[in-house]
Every structure is written in structure tokens, then in C-alpha cells.
Design an enzyme around this catalytic site. Structure first.
Site, short mmCIF file in Angstrom:
data_model
loop_
_atom_site.label_atom_id
_atom_site.label_comp_id
_atom_site.label_asym_id
_atom_site.label_seq_id
_atom_site.Cartn_x
_atom_site.Cartn_y
_atom_site.Cartn_z
N ASN A 96 0.97 -0.56 0.20
CA ASN A 96 0.05 -0.28 -0.13
C ASN A 96 0.96 1.29 0.10
O ASN A 96 0.11 2.61 -0.57
CB ASN A 96 -0.86 0.12 1.54
CG ASN A 96 -1.63 1.23 1.42
OD1 ASN A 96 -2.64 1.63 1.27
ND2 ASN A 96 -1.22 1.79 2.16
N TYR A 161 5.00 9.54 -11.23
CA TYR A 161 3.82 8.74 -9.84
C TYR A 161 3.25 7.92 -11.26
O TYR A 161 2.73 7.04 -10.95
CB TYR A 161 2.76 9.90 -10.56
CG TYR A 161 1.92 8.85 -8.79
CD1 TYR A 161 2.28 8.47 -7.51
CD2 TYR A 161 0.63 8.95 -9.78
CE1 TYR A 161 1.10 8.08 -7.05
CE2 TYR A 161 -0.82 8.67 -8.91
CZ TYR A 161 0.12 8.32 -7.88
OH TYR A 161 -1.44 7.43 -6.41
N LYS A 165 3.09 3.74 -11.44
CA LYS A 165 2.04 2.98 -10.58
C LYS A 165 1.48 1.88 -12.45
O LYS A 165 1.36 0.93 -12.05
CB LYS A 165 0.79 4.65 -11.00
CG LYS A 165 0.63 4.78 -9.69
CD LYS A 165 0.48 3.37 -8.23
CE LYS A 165 1.10 4.62 -7.25
NZ LYS A 165 0.48 3.37 -5.97
N VAL A 193 -9.58 9.35 -4.06
CA VAL A 193 -10.30 8.61 -2.96
C VAL A 193 -9.85 9.91 -2.03
O VAL A 193 -8.97 10.48 -1.95
CB VAL A 193 -9.88 7.74 -2.70
CG1 VAL A 193 -10.03 6.63 -1.27
CG2 VAL A 193 -9.71 5.71 -4.25
N THR A 195 -8.70 10.69 1.26
CA THR A 195 -7.52 10.33 1.95
C THR A 195 -6.74 11.33 2.16
O THR A 195 -6.81 12.46 1.42
CB THR A 195 -6.18 9.18 1.48
OG1 THR A 195 -6.51 9.52 0.67
CG2 THR A 195 -7.43 7.89 1.30
#
Length: 268
Positions: A96, A161, A165, A193, A195
Site C-alpha cells: 500500500n 507517479y 503506477k 479517494v 485520503t
């Protein structure tokens, strides 16, 4: 539901979660614990990691924390040893941990590139490498990697990034082939999301983006964790080398499309 209550979807499984101190990782940990798993949280945020672990233990779950720099092979070896010593084995690895990057081709420094690759991509490689023998010692298990919808689409920025990914999706497929049939390897592909990862982004721009999605909202961490729970459980026993996209429909069509309410009297 207590981890000791029985009847959970991952009852008796042992899970190691990188980046488990807060945010999405901590949400994964709580949901898995609620469904019967023992969870080891790994992170470099030691204070927050210890607090998250302590809250889980206080609530009756089986949890512990260990310092884990995912870019460091010796840290991974120590984490695997700690999981086996504390819980008796390892059944599930959740890769994660990850960091963001907003530079484009010309304004990404070499140092930034190297750091993002080390955390996001090398961290996943090392996790799979060192967890595989431990998973085999338990007769097999599940590895769950974390990609992003930015692996499947492009923007002018976030080059490192995007690259890492996208790499994770292909690493997942290769590892799934190499580690089969005893170890399953899959990845989740989240979109927006709610977060801490979005904390530095203009909130008005985020809301506008959310309204352009077919589901017209940003995802909740718990919704992402439900997919992780499924992949960690035996319910997904015939799934490996696959992605689960959780993006509110962002990749279903043109990114700028916005739903309009039906016109009164419109025909089907």
C-alpha cells in the site's frame, strides 16, 4: 465485530500492510481485522503507526506495528521475520505504501524521480520478493499491489507517479505468472479517494472533477478496502494477475463527461 469473534471473511489469516500507519493503509487494517485477520502494520511513521496499532488492540483486534522503509531490503526481511515470529506465518501482503509527485518531464528532478521510483516501484518489488517465501511456508497466499487510474491515463504532470503506477500493473502480471499456482497476485486501481493523499490539491478543483464522474463523488477509503478484503479472502481464489478498478466510472468514457438529469417526458 471482534477479531476473536469468529466468522470473518479472512478469519485466521495474517496480513502485512505497508504504509499502514494512517490513511488508506489504516483503513485496510481495520476492515481486515474486523473480518478476523491478524494485522502487522509497516511504515516509517513510527508514532502514527504505534497509535494505529494500539487503537486496534484496544478494540480487541490482533495487531502490531513495525518500522518498515519499503525501499530497504533489510527492513523487508526484518518485517517478514517479525510477522512470522508474532503471528506464526504470513497469508496476505498488501503493498500500500506510496508517494505522489507533481513534476512534468522538464521540472522533475533526478532526485525526485529516483525517490518516487524507489518508494512506489522498488518498494513493491521488494515486498513481493521477500514475502513470497513466507507465503509459501503457509501453503500459499495473496499479494495485493496498489496501482492508480493514473496508470491508465495521462496528464502533463506527475510523470514519475504515472510511470511507477503503470509499472506496478505489469509487475503484478509478471509476478502472478511467476508465483502461481500457490500465490495469487492482483492489484487495485483506485481513482480519487478521500485520503490525506489529496490534502494538497485545490478542493474546488477536486469537487469539479468529482462532479464530472458518472457517480459524481470522490470515493471513500472504506470502499477501496472492500476490494482489498475480497482479494485477501478465499472468495477470490480463482483470480490472479488481474486489476480491480475503483474510480467512480472515470475510465468508462470521456473524462470530461458530466451526467445530466433526464429530460421530462423523454422516451426510453
Amino acid at each position: 465485530m471482534s477479531a476473536r469473534g469468529g466468522g470473518g471473511r479472512v478469519e485466521g489469516k495474517v496480513v502485512l500492510i505497508s504504509g499502514g500507519a494512517r490513511g488508506q493503509g489504516a483503513t485496510h487494517a481495520r476492515l481486515l481485522a474486523e473480518h478476523g485477520a491478524s494485522v502487522m502494520l509497516g511504515d516509517v511513521l513510527d508514532g502514527e503507526g504505534e497509535e494505529t496499532s494500539a487503537r486496534l488492540v484496544k478494540d480487541g483486534f490482533d495487531a502490531a506495528y513495525i518500522h518498515l522503509d519499503v525501499t530497504c531490503g533489510p527492513d523487508w526481511r526484518a518485517a517478514i521475520e517479525a510477522v512470522e515470529a508474532r503471528f506464526g506465518g504470513l497469508d496476505v501482503l498488501i503493498n500500500n505504501a506510496g508517494i505522489g509527485s507533481f513534476g512534468g518531464v522538464e521540472d522533475t528532478t533526478e532526485e525526485e524521480w529516483d525517490h518516487v521510483v524507489a518508494v512506489n516501484q522498488t518498494g513493491v518489488f521488494l515486498g513481493m520478493k521477500y514475502a513470497a517465501p513466507a507465503l509459501r511456508r503457509r501453503g500459499g497466499g495473496s499479494i495485493i499491489n496498489t496501482s492508480s487510474t493514473m496508470a491508465l491515463t495521462a496528464t502533463p504532470r506527475s510523470l514519475a507517479y504515472h510511470a511507477t503506477k503503470a509499472a506496478i500493473r505489469h509487475m503484478t502480471r509478471s509476478a502472478a505468472m511467476a508465483l502461481a499456482p500457490t500465490i495469487r497476485v492482483n492489484c487495485i486501481v483506485p481513482g480519487l479517494v478521500a485520503t490525506d493523499f489529496l490534502a494538497g490539491i485545490d478542493q474546488a478543483a477536486l469537487e469539479n472533477r468529482a462532479q464530472s464522474l458518472p457517480l459524481q463523488r470522490i470515493g471513500r477509503p472504506e470502499e477501496i478496502s472492500q476490494a482489498v478484503l475480497f482479494l485477501a479472502s478465499d472468495e477470490s481464489s480463482y483470480i490472479t494477475g488481474s486489476d480491480i478498478v475503483l474510480d467512480g466510472g472515470a475510465l468508462a468514457g470521456f473524462a470530461g463527461y458530466k451526467l445530466s438529469p433526464p429530460t421530462a417526458g423523454a422516451e426510453d
